[in-house]
Design an enzyme around this catalytic site. Sequence first.
Site, short mmCIF file in Angstrom:
data_model
loop_
_atom_site.label_atom_id
_atom_site.label_comp_id
_atom_site.label_asym_id
_atom_site.label_seq_id
_atom_site.Cartn_x
_atom_site.Cartn_y
_atom_site.Cartn_z
N HIS A 260 2.68 8.73 -2.22
CA HIS A 260 3.61 7.65 -2.60
C HIS A 260 4.51 7.33 -1.41
CE1 HIS A 260 6.84 5.66 -4.90
NE2 HIS A 260 6.00 5.61 -5.93
N HIS B 160 5.21 11.54 -7.97
CA HIS B 160 6.28 10.64 -7.56
C HIS B 160 7.51 10.64 -8.46
CE1 HIS B 160 4.55 7.99 -10.64
NE2 HIS B 160 5.73 7.41 -10.67
N ASP C 160 8.68 0.48 -18.26
CA ASP C 160 9.96 1.22 -18.25
C ASP C 160 10.60 1.34 -16.89
OD1 ASP C 160 8.24 2.94 -16.96
OD2 ASP C 160 8.02 4.30 -18.66
N GLU D 150 13.40 6.28 -16.82
CA GLU D 150 12.48 5.44 -17.59
C GLU D 150 12.69 5.51 -19.10
OE1 GLU D 150 11.60 7.42 -15.06
OE2 GLU D 150 10.75 6.05 -13.55
N GLU E 34 3.50 -2.61 -23.43
CA GLU E 34 3.56 -1.14 -23.36
C GLU E 34 4.88 -0.65 -23.96
OE1 GLU E 34 3.67 1.91 -19.91
OE2 GLU E 34 1.55 1.44 -20.08
N ARG F 71 10.97 10.93 -10.21
CA ARG F 71 12.30 11.32 -9.73
C ARG F 71 12.74 12.66 -10.27
NH1 ARG F 71 15.59 6.87 -7.59
NH2 ARG F 71 14.12 5.16 -7.48
C1 UD1 Z 1 9.24 3.32 -9.67
C2 UD1 Z 1 9.63 3.36 -11.15
C3 UD1 Z 1 8.76 4.36 -11.89
C4 UD1 Z 1 7.29 4.12 -11.64
C5 UD1 Z 1 7.03 4.07 -10.15
C6 UD1 Z 1 5.59 3.73 -9.89
C7 UD1 Z 1 12.00 2.95 -11.53
C8 UD1 Z 1 13.34 3.54 -11.65
N1 UD1 Z 1 11.01 3.79 -11.28
O1 UD1 Z 1 9.55 4.60 -9.15
O2 UD1 Z 1 9.01 4.23 -13.29
O3 UD1 Z 1 6.56 5.17 -12.20
O4 UD1 Z 1 7.86 3.08 -9.56
O5 UD1 Z 1 5.20 4.11 -8.61
O6 UD1 Z 1 11.86 1.75 -11.65
N2 UD1 Z 1 8.75 2.34 -1.39
C9 UD1 Z 1 8.32 1.77 -0.23
N3 UD1 Z 1 7.29 0.87 -0.30
C10 UD1 Z 1 6.70 0.53 -1.48
C11 UD1 Z 1 7.14 1.14 -2.65
C12 UD1 Z 1 8.20 2.04 -2.59
O7 UD1 Z 1 8.82 2.05 0.84
O8 UD1 Z 1 5.76 -0.28 -1.48
C13 UD1 Z 1 9.91 3.26 -1.34
C14 UD1 Z 1 11.22 2.56 -1.71
O9 UD1 Z 1 11.87 2.03 -0.64
C15 UD1 Z 1 12.03 3.66 -2.34
C16 UD1 Z 1 11.00 4.65 -2.84
O10 UD1 Z 1 9.74 4.25 -2.34
O11 UD1 Z 1 12.85 4.29 -1.41
C17 UD1 Z 1 10.97 4.77 -4.32
O12 UD1 Z 1 10.76 3.48 -4.92
P1 UD1 Z 1 11.50 3.09 -6.29
O13 UD1 Z 1 10.99 1.78 -6.78
O14 UD1 Z 1 12.95 3.23 -6.10
O15 UD1 Z 1 11.08 4.22 -7.31
P2 UD1 Z 1 9.69 4.88 -7.60
O16 UD1 Z 1 9.86 6.35 -7.50
O17 UD1 Z 1 8.60 4.23 -6.84
N1 UDP Z 2 -2.66 3.87 -8.08
C1 UDP Z 2 -3.20 3.16 -7.02
N2 UDP Z 2 -3.21 3.74 -5.78
C2 UDP Z 2 -2.70 4.97 -5.54
C3 UDP Z 2 -2.13 5.69 -6.63
C4 UDP Z 2 -2.11 5.10 -7.88
O1 UDP Z 2 -3.68 2.05 -7.20
O2 UDP Z 2 -2.74 5.43 -4.40
C5 UDP Z 2 -2.66 3.25 -9.42
C6 UDP Z 2 -3.13 4.15 -10.54
O3 UDP Z 2 -4.53 4.17 -10.67
C7 UDP Z 2 -2.44 3.48 -11.73
C8 UDP Z 2 -1.10 3.07 -11.13
O4 UDP Z 2 -1.31 2.96 -9.74
O5 UDP Z 2 -3.13 2.30 -12.13
C9 UDP Z 2 -0.10 4.15 -11.46
O6 UDP Z 2 1.00 4.02 -10.65
P1 UDP Z 2 2.08 5.17 -10.50
O7 UDP Z 2 1.46 6.50 -10.71
O8 UDP Z 2 2.77 4.92 -9.21
O9 UDP Z 2 3.14 4.83 -11.66
P2 UDP Z 2 3.28 5.29 -13.18
O10 UDP Z 2 2.00 5.00 -13.89
O11 UDP Z 2 3.63 6.74 -13.16
O12 UDP Z 2 4.42 4.48 -13.68
#
Ligand code: UD1
Ligand code: UDP
Length: 396
Positions: A256, A223, A114, A150, A136, A225
């Site tokens: 995160h 994490h 999602d 999502e 999923e 939003r």
């Molecule tokens: C995204 C997904 C969410 C999922 C989550 C898993 C969307 C809208 N949301 O949310 O469903 O649960 O990922 O973690 O798709 N960032 C970094 N480095 C990284 C990763 C992220 O700097 O390796 C920063 C990005 O620049 C951004 C922020 O983290 O500013 C958030 O990342 P983003 O992908 O926009 O949304 P998530 O909250 O991570």
């Molecule tokens: N995870 C990881 N390292 C971390 C935190 C989470 O590998 O520091 C793994 C976690 O075990 C799971 C996945 O990342 O497999 C979940 O990711 P996240 O919680 O970011 O996203 P969501 O499941 O909420 O979409």
Amino acid sequence: MRLTVQGTRQITVKAKNAMIKIMTIFGTRPEAVKMAPLIRVLRACGDVEALCCVTGQHRHMLDVPLRQFGITPDRDLDIMAENQTLPHITSRALCGLDGVLASERPDMALVHGDTSTTFAAALAAFYNKIPVGHVEAGLRTGDRYSPFPEEMNRSMTARLAALHFCPTASNRGNLLSEGISEGIFVTGNTVIDALGLTVVRDYEFETRGLAPLPERFILATLHRRENYGQAMDDILHAFADILDACPDVSLILPVHLSPVVRAAVYGVLGGHPRARLVEPLPVTDMHNLMARCELVMTDSGGLQEEAPALGKPVLVLRRETERPEAVAAGTVKLSGVSRERVRGDALALLTDRAEYERMARAANPYGDGRASERIRDAILWHFGLRGQKPDDFISG
Ligand code: UD1
Ligand code: UDP
């Protein structure tokens, strides 16, 4: 024993005799963890040429699981920007994926879950008249703003998909109630397949300084939003309250990389002597840490599935969940986002042994470790390469 997940081979040329070309498309950490076992199974299948395209919606947090699972993407759009917005992710992924799909012309695009990458990939495949398989599928809260965005990403992906791989029968029920009745398979969740690759008894942690582990610790992540702002602050203050009330308990919180999350977490818990704020962990460290913690507190989706399978109680720090199965099984509790309620639920578990034992039972409504095989078999059946429709996963 130090564990690196082995065995996913990169195939860049069409496998000899391959009958169909399947492209997995994903962009974030959880998608990588949950697609990895499926990529492994597809790549071992002689009938399939398995290509992998990542959007790079996450960068570091995507690259770590890719490395750990031995996946080298065939295409990488590298779209991530600091403080990226939803329109930024969606539009860059859509335009980039349109080009990739137009040139590769896979027989099917496989998307997961999602995220904004998921929806953009499904839409790009639709524009190219390439059928979409949704891994999923069918999770719903019924509230279009929670989780945001999502709930709408997965609903819109469902409308675009041809095949729907539902983890549970109740996920299938959600699709049926939306009028989607064709191409549904109940497979279990591939996250359980992933745990089978990552969790080992004598695991040696990769992240320096993680071991020795505290005797009693809560493992937490945040994490979402919709929790940004007041809700996240309240939850973090509840964590501080819990530590203050239980001097023998520590908190390990992999933070995160979202700048919003980092500011909130370090603002409230930075400097607390028993709050270990660590960088995002490699997935093998995370899963094995979960196997050793006392309690999980999280707003993550994936952790709600993983922890019950490892016999760990989970307090979900959200107002709703699209994963009611483990709540019904009694190992997950929806604690919400109020400081008092979160603190109260955690203290009840940390101080009342009977209450803890009631929740700390291994319950795994989400899979039997064979979800990836069922998805592969369903795809082969769909393309006429397998005579029999795969049996549904039946929980418990
Ligand atoms: C995204 C997904 C969410 C999922 C989550 C898993 C969307 C809208 N949301 O949310 O469903 O649960 O990922 O973690 O798709 N960032 C970094 N480095 C990284 C990763 C992220 O700097 O390796 C920063 C990005 O620049 C951004 C922020 O983290 O500013 C958030 O990342 P983003 O992908 O926009 O949304 P998530 O909250 O991570
Ligand atoms: N995870 C990881 N390292 C971390 C935190 C989470 O590998 O520091 C793994 C976690 O075990 C799971 C996945 O990342 O497999 C979940 O990711 P996240 O919680 O970011 O996203 P969501 O499941 O909420 O979409």
